[in-house]
Each structure stands twice: as structure tokens, then as C-alpha cells.
Design an enzyme around this catalytic site. Sequence first.
Site, PDB file in Angstrom:
ATOM      1  N   ASP B  36      -8.575  24.025   6.586  1.00  0.00           N
ATOM      2  CA  ASP B  36      -7.476  23.795   6.769  1.00  0.00           C
ATOM      3  C   ASP B  36      -6.687  23.635   7.882  1.00  0.00           C
ATOM      4  O   ASP B  36      -5.433  23.139   8.030  1.00  0.00           O
ATOM      5  CB  ASP B  36      -6.734  25.124   5.946  1.00  0.00           C
ATOM      6  CG  ASP B  36      -6.779  25.036   4.634  1.00  0.00           C
ATOM      7  OD1 ASP B  36      -7.703  24.219   4.011  1.00  0.00           O
ATOM      8  OD2 ASP B  36      -6.580  26.109   3.691  1.00  0.00           O
ATOM      9  N   ASP B 287      27.111 -14.783   6.130  1.00  0.00           N
ATOM     10  CA  ASP B 287      25.696 -14.523   6.444  1.00  0.00           C
ATOM     11  C   ASP B 287      24.897 -13.759   5.671  1.00  0.00           C
ATOM     12  O   ASP B 287      23.763 -14.117   5.086  1.00  0.00           O
ATOM     13  CB  ASP B 287      25.377 -14.233   7.753  1.00  0.00           C
ATOM     14  CG  ASP B 287      23.712 -14.202   8.095  1.00  0.00           C
ATOM     15  OD1 ASP B 287      23.388 -15.509   8.336  1.00  0.00           O
ATOM     16  OD2 ASP B 287      23.063 -13.250   8.260  1.00  0.00           O
ATOM     17  N   GLY B 422      11.642 -12.637   4.573  1.00  0.00           N
ATOM     18  CA  GLY B 422      11.362 -13.018   3.411  1.00  0.00           C
ATOM     19  C   GLY B 422      11.811 -14.610   3.238  1.00  0.00           C
ATOM     20  O   GLY B 422      11.471 -15.600   2.769  1.00  0.00           O
ATOM     21  N   LEU B 423      13.225 -14.724   3.641  1.00  0.00           N
ATOM     22  CA  LEU B 423      13.686 -15.933   3.603  1.00  0.00           C
ATOM     23  C   LEU B 423      13.216 -17.203   4.351  1.00  0.00           C
ATOM     24  O   LEU B 423      12.978 -18.223   4.232  1.00  0.00           O
ATOM     25  CB  LEU B 423      15.459 -15.756   4.126  1.00  0.00           C
ATOM     26  CG  LEU B 423      16.014 -17.046   3.833  1.00  0.00           C
ATOM     27  CD1 LEU B 423      16.376 -17.325   2.235  1.00  0.00           C
ATOM     28  CD2 LEU B 423      17.532 -16.947   4.758  1.00  0.00           C
TER      29      LEU B 423
END
Lengths: 425, 520
Positions: B36, B287, B422-423
Site C-alpha cells: 500500500d 478573433d 484544431g483550426l
Amino acid sequence: MSSAVLASDSTLQARQERGQRAVFCGLTSIVWLHRKIQDAFFLVVGSRTCAHLLQSAAGVMIFAEPRFATAILQDKDLAGLADCNEELDRVVGQLVERRPDIKTVFLVGSCPSEVIKLDLGNAAQRLQRNHGGKVSFVDFTGSGIETTFTQGEDSCLQRLAGELPGDDGVEQLLVVGTLADIVEDQFRRLFDALGIPAVRFFPGRRAEELPPVGAGTRVLLAQPWLGDTSRALAERGATLLPAPYPLGAEGTLAWLRAAADAFGVSAARFDEVTSAPYQRAVKALAIHRERLAGQTVSLLPDSQLEIPLARFLAEECGMQLGEVGTPFLEQALMAEELARLPEDTELTEGQDLEPQLARLRAARPDLTVCGLGIANPLEAEGLRTKWSIELVFTPIQGFDQAADLAGLFTRPLAREQRLGGFQWS
Amino acid sequence: MELSLWTYEGPPHVGAIRVAASMEGVHLLLHSPQGDTYADLLFTMIERHKRRPPVTYTTFQARDLGDDTANLVLRAAADACQHHQPQLLLVGDSCTAELLQDQPGTLVNGAGLPIPVIPLEMLAYSRKENWGASETLYSLVRGLLSARAPAPGGERPTREPDRAPSVNLLGPSSLGFRCRDDVREISELLERVGVRVNVVAPLGASPGDLLRIPEADANVCLYPEVADTTCDWLKRSFGQPVIRTVPIGVGATRDFLREVTEVTGADVSGVLDDEFSNLPWYSRSVDSTYLTGKRVFIFADASHAVAAARIASEELGFDVVGLGTYAREQARDVRQMAKSLGLEALITDDYLVVERAVADLQPELVLGTQMERHIAKRQGIGCAVISTPAHVQDYPARYSPQMGFEGANVIFDSWVHPLMMGLEEHLLTMFREDFEFNEQVTASHLASGGGSHERAAPQPAADAASLTLAWDADAEQELKKIPFFVRGKARRNTERYAAERGLETIDLDTLYEAKAHFSN
């Protein structure tokens, strides 16, 4: 196996310690066993702690659906064992349905399953019947009560040893202990070149492909934590070949020689096959030896690799050994390694954490090999560390990994040198 | 029995360790089997603690079970006190020890140790980590303060007029999400409005600090997962009001300040302005127009999930398409928030269910834990981690709170960044077929160097629909005239429209019928 073969010439005695231990339990072995045995699933029957340990030891959630899981015991499972078995059958059914690709399910016992005396051996037989032989079920324990870290593999292989088919007296070499596939392939090429007729590795890459065992079998241990397994194989008639472990150029050479001698390989053939890779390993090690020679190293008890590593670091890298801890000491399995250690090596078996850390702080070695939980605190005290779990996940055995193994120890020291003038606190 | 592959939360005793490791002068004796101690590495590796957590584990093995584990507990307690010299000892057991029924708390309590001993009941087979942390903090506070509580019905003494109002910040803990920085951010914010922070607990507190908790005018329940039970008890026993708004996001931070005013009378008007956070303006700047209606999926602990849903919908103009939590205990708040967004909350601790939900919903951004980070990575979706469980990279070196106005800045950056990436990917894909910027020609900024070499033609993207659907030449030509940044969407929508109607060929009419259909 005869005790004469295993008698140690070494006069080294280990000091016994008992107290708080900072080691993993045997469940941790699943992290490398499941990568080795590619068609098996490891189902721990335990608590949320077991599940949490596995994912913490495995580091990050790399595998979308890993081939290990935990059947987490809950309050109602503790009320009665009959219900607990029913629940286990239900969970296994769920699992088998989900993963039709799985051919073998290991039911892995844990601390709680052992304390409530849940019989996983019975459960494995029952499940085998219920699933009509389409899936095999094998039980073993990885509990912290019974096993320490790498002993989980010992427990697994010992259990499998009873299932192996007979060898009908046909001569073969059985290499026992999980090795990375790349290392296994290197060793196979070397054994083939030596002309050893049949070589098998255990565990293999598929759970179903069980190697035979019997009077024709010579066992060569690739890992130092397989005491119960080697005894189980001996009971099946196999002979254990005494050897050090294949760490470093010398360790690997002596390990291969043990096999070669057992199969009557001529000295000339042995030299012919091994000299090029041996020289390559020695050459690759030299640069690390330059950095490591004369430096002091202590090893805290953790994986059972401590004694073979200490031998490698002293014999092949020229390091000065401080305390060498091991969770437990099987003289029989360590005889060849102990004989190669310096006579004044300070060996400790077991652990009492706080006094051991106090000794370490007093000795202040240049490098400490220790568990992951302790490494950063020791670094913060100005000690350099190498965390030992990396040693069981990284291919370190054999000639072509000798320098990689040494590199694991030079890196923290090289880092110290680069950052030496850079105060952090 | 519950089949678990990866878990969101550890067992309850890990929560107890988190509280002990947060504090000064507190030691935890944990009756537990060998192994543990793995819990140490959560603290020393993930959070890079320079000390081992202050825990002594009894680490019993089989041979101890035949012997006497109760004596082992007493020996370990004595050793722990002698070696670590704590001011207070917590005593609990992990799952296996709970089965042994050694009652370590009672045992150690009767052992005559020179320091206070507080027993913990961890209920390993029904509860989890956050509950364990909450229960430990509650046991500590109640254990130290119950004898000092005023008689029922007694009036709380009023603060002297010349003394500044003060509050306690309760709940920040080791291995919590950004607690170190949230405490600094909220303390500075309160200081600006003239409210003194009396005690922060458990993070950085000593037992002596806990004794000072009743001196404050109110308790800020900063992390309800850890502090809810304690705040409720302090309210009942000491009449301390609770400030419950979790100040994550600009709106929530303002609400929090208003609540501080209601409870303490402090004047917060000076800090309610936008100037303290860039998020409101950044969100309105042109933007950010492309953030409009971004589909976001949120899964976290309850308080971070609820906060994220509010920021996403109210402050960034996203569409929250999925919202859920792994914390059943706090699921009510998440359900409520989901309902207000027209969603049904996903309450589960099975990450495979979460993964399926993400796959079904196809969000453009996932906000979650490290589990969702892996899920998103596998599905090629941008992701920001907003909650525990988190990994080492989510305990950053830089100052990066989630709470308060600076926290909102951090959130804007860390959520928008994966969308920007992503863009970029999107643009690269779109320009693949452009006459000027396709992969066969040399990049324009290298063209002056000459040497135009041919590159391998890209494989056209093919999905299940386009395998069975054919575009006729006119429709294909028309599609190419559609601006690149919506071309992919137009193709997908048209194919979906055609597939749903069982059409085999897409012609010009289909294209424009689909356009009309989806613009409704």
C-alpha cells in the site's frame, strides 16, 4: 534439484531487518506480464486500492482498454462467500463477452480476497467448466500479504508450471522469466548459433503455448525472483543450471556459458559465437565505466534485482558498493552472484524503512537505487537516485543492452554534473 | 463486485493521505498490508513533493497475520511518534486491514500517547478517495473543536467594529486541482476587498491552525468535494455561515464576491470590473467569433464540471453538448446544470461509457480529467484538463490558477489553445486541395529558393458514407467552389442527407437540398 548444486561458496551474510517496508506488492508484476503474454487477461479480484495501484504503477492510461482489470469487492460481496462467487462469475461473464479475443484469463488473488478466503482455484475450475473450454482460467496470487513486487511473476509462473505438458525426456533448454521480446530474440539467435537443440522461453508470447517440462529440461533463470517457479519445475524433473543473471557483458557471458556447458558446446564454438557480441558489450560499457568507476552506490530493497545489479555495478562498472538491500534473500538463486560480490559487501534482507534511510543519509552515496516513492525526497536532500521500477520495464539483459543498463546509472550522475553549479533551493 | 479497468478515484485512505500530506505536524498511521506504500509515489512523483507523505504504514504480511497484528499497530504508532514527533496522529486502516477488524484507532487511542489521536473510519468497500479526504478533514476539525463549540442556542459573538472581516478557505488539498495557485489567487482577491484570510485548511495548516477556525466570520467552501461536510458542521456547531459559490470563471467570481459582501459586509464594488480579467474582452474580440457554437463535452469532478459548463455556455459562447461527473455524491448539482442546458447529465465512473459518449457526440473540444485527455487524444479531438485525476503535466511550474480573475485568464488560454491547434489542422487539411498551397508544390515561403520537388499525393479522406455515395461531376465541381473552411462540413452534411434518403448519387440538386435542409 540437488542442494549440492546450489550450495554457495560465498561467506556473505545478510543482516535481517523487520519493520515498515516501502515496496510494491506482487500485483505490480501484471504490468509487465500482460505485455509479455499477449493473449491473456489479468483480472485482479480485490479492492479499489488494487485497481489504483495498478494504474499508478502502469504510469499513465496509455492503453484504451488494457488487458488487466480489477473486480472490485464491495460491501455486499463481503456478506457471504456464496454471493461473492456468483458476483465473480457475473463479472467474468461480462469480461469474456466484452473481449472475445482473450483466450486465457488469470484470476489474480489480492490481500482482501485472501483475507476473506475466497478460493480462486475453485473459481478457476468452475469458470473453466462454465465457459466450456473456450477460455482457460488460471489463478495465482499477487497479494502484498504473500508476495513482494516481482514475486507476483514467480507466483504466476509457479502456478503455470503445474500445467506444463511433459517433455518425454527430450533434451531442451528452458529460459524462465519475462524478457522483452527483443532480448528474447537476441538470446534465441545466440543459443541457435551455439547449437543448443531446443530452446524455449517461459512465459511465452501466447498463454496457450505452454512449453513442455521434465527430465530432459535444463532450466536457465533469466530473472532472479523465480524461487517457487524453479522449485516447481524441479519437481517436474527439470534441472536448474546455476548461473549469474544476464546483466552486463560478464553476467551474460557466464549465463550463456552455463547453458553451453550443460549442452556440451565446445569451448571453441562458445568463443566463436560469443566473442564478437561480448567485445561489443565491453567496448560500449567502457565509456560508462569511466564515469561510474569509484563512485559509491547503495541499493534499497525493491525488485530482487538488487544483488545482480550490485554485482554488475561493482564488477563491470567499478563502483564502490554501499548497503545492498534485498526484500528477501534466496541463497540458492543468488549463489553465483554472491560469489562475485566483494567480500565486505553490506547486505540487508527485509526492511525497516526509517533506520535504513537514516543509514543512507549518513553514508550519502553518490547514487541510490530506490523505489519511485522515495526518489524525489532523496533528490531533494541532495542525493542522486535511480528509480528501480525502470529496471523491470526496460530491456536490460544481454550483451547488446549492457551499455543501456549502465546508462540508466550514468544519467543521474551526468545530470548532476551538468546542473552542478545551478542551485535549486 | 464492480469491473474496473481505470478508476477516476483511489480508495478512501488515499483521501486521508491527501489531507495528512497537505498539513504540518500531522502524521497518519495506516494499518495496511505490504504494497500500500505505492500511494507515496502519487505525491512524490505526480506533485513532486520533496518529502514522503507523513504516513507510517504497518505493512503487514502473511507471517504477521498468524502473529498479532494489533501489537504491530501499537509498535508502529510508538515508532511514528518517536521518529516524526507529530503534534497529532491520525489512525486509520486500508481495505485489507478493515477486514481484520483490529480497530487500530481504538487501540492507539488507549495506548497513552503524548499527543491527540484521531481515529478514522474509511469504509473502503463502499466509499472512494474524495469522500475519504472529506471525512478525514471533518474528523480532524470535529475532533479538535467539538469540545469548544458554544452551547446550542448560544449567540455568535459579533466582530469588533475595528477588526477587518475574515474568512477561512476550506478544502484545498494536496493532489487537488491547482489548489496551490487557487489559494493564492483567492487570498489576494479577498485582501483587495479588505477581507482577511484567517485559516487555509487542510493545505499548509497545522493542528493549531485548525483550532483558530472558529475565529473567522465565515467559511469559504472552496472545494466542496473535500470541505462540504466540515463547513456544514462548523455552521451547525459554531454558527459560521458558509460561502458556497466556487469562484471559477468571471461570472462565478463576481457571484462569489457578492456572496462575500452579503456574509461579511465587505465592499467589493472596486473589483467587480472587467479590468481584472481579460476573458470578457478576449471573448468579445473578433478573433473569438469562430468560438461561437463550438461543441464542447465536459466531464470532471462535480464542482469543476458545473463551473466549466457555466463558463463554456455563458462566457465563451460554446455549445455544451455533454456534461457529466464521476462523483456520484455530488451528482445533484451536475444534473441541475445539465438540465438548465437541456441535457441529461452523464453520471458514471466507467470511462468506457464516457468514451462512447464522446464518440457519439463528436465534440470539437473535450474538457475533462486525464482520462478524457486520453479519450480525446485517441479520437483526435482537442482537450484541456480541468479536474482531478490529473497527471504530472497538470501540476505546472508556472502560476496557473483556475479560480478568480487570473484563473479565468488561464482558462481562456488553455481552452482556446487546443481549438486554435484544431483550426490549424483544419486549415492544413483544407488547403491540401488548393491550387496554390497543395502538397505537390513547394511551400510559398521557400519558393524563391527554387527546387520544386514532387511530393506524394495525399490520400483522399474516405469515410463510410462516401464509400457508398457517388458525387456526380457537376456536384463535385460545385463543392470545390464552396469556401474551404466550410467545404468539409458541406460534404459531410450533403452525404448524411443523401444517405438518410437512400440516394446513391449526389447531384447539384442534392447539394442544395441538403444546404437548405441543414440551414433550417
